[in-house]
Scaffold this motif. Structure first.
Motif, PDB file in Angstrom:
ATOM      1  N   GLN A  42       0.821  -1.216   0.000  1.00 51.52           N
ATOM      2  CA  GLN A  42       0.000   0.000   0.000  1.00 51.52           C
ATOM      3  C   GLN A  42       0.853   1.264   0.000  1.00 51.52           C
ATOM      4  OE1 GLN A  42      -3.767  -0.257   2.465  1.00 51.52           O
ATOM      5  NE2 GLN A  42      -2.626  -1.954   3.365  1.00 51.52           N
ATOM      6  N   ALA A  43       2.121   1.137   0.464  1.00 55.06           N
ATOM      7  CA  ALA A  43       3.130   2.198   0.354  1.00 55.06           C
ATOM      8  C   ALA A  43       2.724   3.498   1.044  1.00 55.06           C
ATOM      9  CB  ALA A  43       3.466   2.456  -1.118  1.00 55.06           C
ATOM     10  N   ALA A  44       2.061   3.398   2.186  1.00 53.59           N
ATOM     11  CA  ALA A  44       1.635   4.614   2.892  1.00 53.59           C
ATOM     12  C   ALA A  44       2.830   5.406   3.421  1.00 53.59           C
ATOM     13  CB  ALA A  44       0.701   4.239   4.040  1.00 53.59           C
ATOM     14  N   SER A  45       3.789   4.717   4.025  1.00 51.26           N
ATOM     15  CA  SER A  45       4.986   5.414   4.514  1.00 51.26           C
ATOM     16  C   SER A  45       5.744   6.065   3.363  1.00 51.26           C
ATOM     17  CB  SER A  45       5.904   4.442   5.244  1.00 51.26           C
ATOM     18  OG  SER A  45       5.333   3.982   6.446  1.00 51.26           O
ATOM     19  N   SER A  46       5.802   5.362   2.243  1.00 55.39           N
ATOM     20  CA  SER A  46       6.506   5.900   1.076  1.00 55.39           C
ATOM     21  C   SER A  46       5.826   7.159   0.566  1.00 55.39           C
ATOM     22  CB  SER A  46       6.552   4.840  -0.034  1.00 55.39           C
ATOM     23  OG  SER A  46       7.174   3.657   0.418  1.00 55.39           O
ATOM     24  N   TRP A  47       4.498   7.198   0.653  1.00 53.53           N
ATOM     25  CA  TRP A  47       3.766   8.391   0.219  1.00 53.53           C
ATOM     26  C   TRP A  47       4.069   9.581   1.123  1.00 53.53           C
ATOM     27  CZ3 TRP A  47      -0.121  11.275   2.643  1.00 53.53           C
ATOM     28  CH2 TRP A  47      -0.742  12.232   1.827  1.00 53.53           C
ATOM     29  N   VAL A  48       4.168   9.339   2.429  1.00 50.89           N
ATOM     30  CA  VAL A  48       4.418  10.442   3.360  1.00 50.89           C
ATOM     31  C   VAL A  48       5.833  10.994   3.188  1.00 50.89           C
ATOM     32  CG1 VAL A  48       4.600  11.108   5.790  1.00 50.89           C
ATOM     33  CG2 VAL A  48       2.746   9.609   5.055  1.00 50.89           C
ATOM     34  N   LEU A  49       6.808  10.113   3.102  1.00 52.63           N
ATOM     35  CA  LEU A  49       8.203  10.555   3.117  1.00 52.63           C
ATOM     36  C   LEU A  49       8.848  10.633   1.743  1.00 52.63           C
ATOM     37  CD1 LEU A  49       9.614   8.631   6.216  1.00 52.63           C
ATOM     38  CD2 LEU A  49       8.968  11.044   6.078  1.00 52.63           C
ATOM     39  N   GLY A  50       8.223  10.003   0.733  1.00 56.62           N
ATOM     40  CA  GLY A  50       8.857   9.921  -0.569  1.00 56.62           C
ATOM     41  C   GLY A  50       8.534  11.089  -1.483  1.00 56.62           C
ATOM     42  N   LEU A  80      17.557  10.818   7.612  1.00 61.45           N
ATOM     43  CA  LEU A  80      16.438   9.894   7.400  1.00 61.45           C
ATOM     44  C   LEU A  80      16.345   9.527   5.921  1.00 61.45           C
ATOM     45  CD1 LEU A  80      14.007   8.303   8.309  1.00 61.45           C
ATOM     46  CD2 LEU A  80      12.640  10.404   8.238  1.00 61.45           C
ATOM     47  N   GLU A  81      16.503   8.234   5.633  1.00 60.07           N
ATOM     48  CA  GLU A  81      16.399   7.722   4.272  1.00 60.07           C
ATOM     49  C   GLU A  81      15.220   6.767   4.164  1.00 60.07           C
ATOM     50  OE1 GLU A  81      20.937   7.810   2.598  1.00 60.07           O
ATOM     51  OE2 GLU A  81      20.420   6.164   3.942  1.00 60.07           O
ATOM     52  N   LEU A  82      14.798   6.515   2.936  1.00 59.42           N
ATOM     53  CA  LEU A  82      13.609   5.709   2.670  1.00 59.42           C
ATOM     54  C   LEU A  82      13.919   4.661   1.617  1.00 59.42           C
ATOM     55  CD1 LEU A  82      10.433   5.298   2.815  1.00 59.42           C
ATOM     56  CD2 LEU A  82      10.321   6.928   0.905  1.00 59.42           C
ATOM     57  N   LEU A  83      13.504   3.433   1.904  1.00 56.47           N
ATOM     58  CA  LEU A  83      13.489   2.374   0.900  1.00 56.47           C
ATOM     59  C   LEU A  83      12.015   2.149   0.572  1.00 56.47           C
ATOM     60  CD1 LEU A  83      15.185   0.498  -0.763  1.00 56.47           C
ATOM     61  CD2 LEU A  83      15.364  -1.045   1.178  1.00 56.47           C
ATOM     62  N   PRO A  84      11.536   2.704  -0.532  1.00 58.56           N
ATOM     63  CA  PRO A  84      10.087   2.776  -0.750  1.00 58.56           C
ATOM     64  C   PRO A  84       9.466   1.455  -1.179  1.00 58.56           C
ATOM     65  CG  PRO A  84      11.253   3.771  -2.584  1.00 58.56           C
ATOM     66  CD  PRO A  84      12.292   3.429  -1.550  1.00 58.56           C
ATOM     67  N   ALA A  85       8.182   1.353  -0.918  1.00 58.31           N
ATOM     68  CA  ALA A  85       7.374   0.213  -1.361  1.00 58.31           C
ATOM     69  C   ALA A  85       6.676   0.572  -2.660  1.00 58.31           C
ATOM     70  CB  ALA A  85       6.350  -0.156  -0.299  1.00 58.31           C
ATOM     71  N   ASP A  86       6.170  -0.451  -3.327  1.00 52.47           N
ATOM     72  CA  ASP A  86       5.301  -0.248  -4.476  1.00 52.47           C
ATOM     73  C   ASP A  86       4.456  -1.506  -4.658  1.00 52.47           C
ATOM     74  OD1 ASP A  86       6.793  -2.140  -6.144  1.00 52.47           O
ATOM     75  OD2 ASP A  86       8.283  -0.566  -6.367  1.00 52.47           O
ATOM     76  N   ALA A  87       3.614  -1.512  -5.663  1.00 54.83           N
ATOM     77  CA  ALA A  87       2.659  -2.607  -5.845  1.00 54.83           C
ATOM     78  C   ALA A  87       3.322  -3.946  -6.141  1.00 54.83           C
ATOM     79  CB  ALA A  87       1.686  -2.259  -6.969  1.00 54.83           C
ATOM     80  N   SER A  88       4.599  -3.947  -6.551  1.00 59.20           N
ATOM     81  CA  SER A  88       5.275  -5.221  -6.826  1.00 59.20           C
ATOM     82  C   SER A  88       5.391  -6.076  -5.570  1.00 59.20           C
ATOM     83  CB  SER A  88       6.670  -4.972  -7.420  1.00 59.20           C
ATOM     84  OG  SER A  88       7.552  -4.414  -6.467  1.00 59.20           O
ATOM     85  N   LEU A  89       5.276  -5.477  -4.393  1.00 55.34           N
ATOM     86  CA  LEU A  89       5.389  -6.236  -3.139  1.00 55.34           C
ATOM     87  C   LEU A  89       4.146  -7.059  -2.831  1.00 55.34           C
ATOM     88  CD1 LEU A  89       7.132  -3.630  -0.801  1.00 55.34           C
ATOM     89  CD2 LEU A  89       8.160  -5.609  -1.900  1.00 55.34           C
ATOM     90  N   ARG A  90       3.112  -6.943  -3.635  1.00 56.01           N
ATOM     91  CA  ARG A  90       1.901  -7.733  -3.368  1.00 56.01           C
ATOM     92  C   ARG A  90       2.166  -9.229  -3.491  1.00 56.01           C
ATOM     93  NH1 ARG A  90       1.543  -5.463  -8.348  1.00 56.01           N
ATOM     94  NH2 ARG A  90       1.045  -6.801 -10.135  1.00 56.01           N
ATOM     95  N   ILE A 200      -2.246  14.421  14.315  1.00 57.08           N
ATOM     96  CA  ILE A 200      -1.601  13.353  13.549  1.00 57.08           C
ATOM     97  C   ILE A 200      -2.202  13.274  12.156  1.00 57.08           C
ATOM     98  CG2 ILE A 200      -1.203  10.873  13.426  1.00 57.08           C
ATOM     99  CD1 ILE A 200      -1.141  10.782  16.442  1.00 57.08           C
ATOM    100  N   GLU A 201      -3.532  13.343  12.072  1.00 55.17           N
ATOM    101  CA  GLU A 201      -4.199  13.296  10.771  1.00 55.17           C
ATOM    102  C   GLU A 201      -3.825  14.510   9.924  1.00 55.17           C
ATOM    103  OE1 GLU A 201      -8.354  12.878  11.391  1.00 55.17           O
ATOM    104  OE2 GLU A 201      -8.168  11.038  12.569  1.00 55.17           O
ATOM    105  N   ALA A 202      -3.749  15.668  10.549  1.00 49.51           N
ATOM    106  CA  ALA A 202      -3.409  16.882   9.805  1.00 49.51           C
ATOM    107  C   ALA A 202      -1.969  16.823   9.296  1.00 49.51           C
ATOM    108  CB  ALA A 202      -3.600  18.111  10.699  1.00 49.51           C
ATOM    109  N   ALA A 203      -1.058  16.321  10.121  1.00 47.05           N
ATOM    110  CA  ALA A 203       0.339  16.208   9.704  1.00 47.05           C
ATOM    111  C   ALA A 203       0.479  15.225   8.549  1.00 47.05           C
ATOM    112  CB  ALA A 203       1.207  15.770  10.887  1.00 47.05           C
ATOM    113  N   THR A 204      -0.236  14.091   8.642  1.00 50.48           N
ATOM    114  CA  THR A 204      -0.163  13.092   7.577  1.00 50.48           C
ATOM    115  C   THR A 204      -0.692  13.661   6.266  1.00 50.48           C
ATOM    116  OG1 THR A 204      -0.435  11.319   9.211  1.00 50.48           O
ATOM    117  CG2 THR A 204      -0.852  10.763   6.908  1.00 50.48           C
ATOM    118  N   ALA A 205      -1.764  14.438   6.330  1.00 45.57           N
ATOM    119  CA  ALA A 205      -2.305  15.060   5.121  1.00 45.57           C
ATOM    120  C   ALA A 205      -1.288  15.990   4.471  1.00 45.57           C
ATOM    121  CB  ALA A 205      -3.583  15.821   5.455  1.00 45.57           C
ATOM    122  N   LYS A 206      -0.407  16.573   5.288  1.00 40.88           N
ATOM    123  CA  LYS A 206       0.662  17.438   4.774  1.00 40.88           C
ATOM    124  C   LYS A 206       1.917  16.649   4.412  1.00 40.88           C
ATOM    125  CE  LYS A 206      -0.778  21.337   7.694  1.00 40.88           C
ATOM    126  NZ  LYS A 206      -0.384  22.202   8.855  1.00 40.88           N
TER     127      LYS A 206
END
Length: 235
Positions: A42-50, A80-90, A200-206
């Motif tokens: 679902q890559a939610a963390s990747s969306w926030v930080l990527g 802080l670095e990111l190793l992102p997810a994507d749909a291939s991980l399904r 938390i919700e407001a920060a995530t939206a940003k």
């Protein structure tokens, strides 16, 4: 290097939110070089930080078809670095079964470079990926929403992995206006607790950690305290 997994059998319990915020705390409050590895398709963390770009190479890392260094991305936050997810991980669970390498994730983490902490944002479920995570992690942080289903899921994790890896349960999305939430938190008063806060919700939206968006908010302080507990457990 310490590996910290954020994991639950259930979805919707705030795993990605905890992963993003704990990674930010590690990098910013403790000045540790931190990698957040998003294992959830679902890559939610990747969306926030990527960077928001579409990718389709995350699974190739596990079959060693790509060098991890080519996929690791910087974030806007120092250390802080990111190793992102994507749909291939399904199909990651299927790949793990095909590879039949019980410690593939653990070996990949060892090859990731010079990080003080690796934080894993894990997909839900009792899966091959969960087994790999339990073999690789030094600590599993389990968000537990004060509900019967979530508490039952935590009990299953304890039975499945409790003798294998250290586990830290965390009351998450706590609403103290609800009697059931208050009772659940009181039953395990020694567990850290993170409130259900609009900040938390407001920060995530940003696409920001709450500590960056609202550092004086009660949720930011609770997450910082949780990080201190996690760091002590990993010391």
């Amino acid at each position: 290097m310490a590996t910290i997994a954020i994991y639950s059998l259930k979805g919707g319990v705030g795993k990605s939110t905890l992963a993003v915020n704990l990674a930010w705390c590690a990098a910013t409050l403790s000045a540790r070089r931190t990698l957040l590895w998003d294992l959830d398709p679902q890559a939610a963390s990747s969306w926030v930080l990527g960077d928001g770009a579409a990718h389709d190479r995350a699974q190739a890392l596990f079959s060693r078809d790509v060098d991890p260094e080519r996929l690791i991305a910087r974030t806007r936050f120092d250390r802080l670095e990111l190793l992102p997810a994507d749909a291939s991980l399904r199909d990651l669970n299927h790949l793990f079964r095909e590879l039949d390498k019980k410690k593939r994730l653990r070996k990949l983490i060892a090859d990731l470079g010079d990080h003080d902490h690796v934080i894993l944002d894990c997909p839900p479920g009792l899966t091959e990926t969960a087994d790999q995570v339990a073999r690789a992690a030094d600590l599993i942080v389990v968000p537990v929403v004060p509900s019967a289903f979530s508490q039952r899921a935590y009990a299953t994790i304890e039975r499945q992995f409790g003798g294998q890896v250290a586990i830290l349960p965390v009351h998450n999305l706590v609403d103290r206006r609800r009697a059931l939430h208050v009772a659940a938190v009181g039953q395990h008063a020694d567990w850290p607790a993170i409130p259900a806060a609009s900040a938390i919700e407001a920060a995530t939206a940003k696409r920001l950690p709450v500590g960056a968006a609202a550092p004086n908010n009660i949720a930011a302080k609770a997450l910082a305290q949780l990080w201190r507990i996690v760091e002590q457990r990993c010391a």
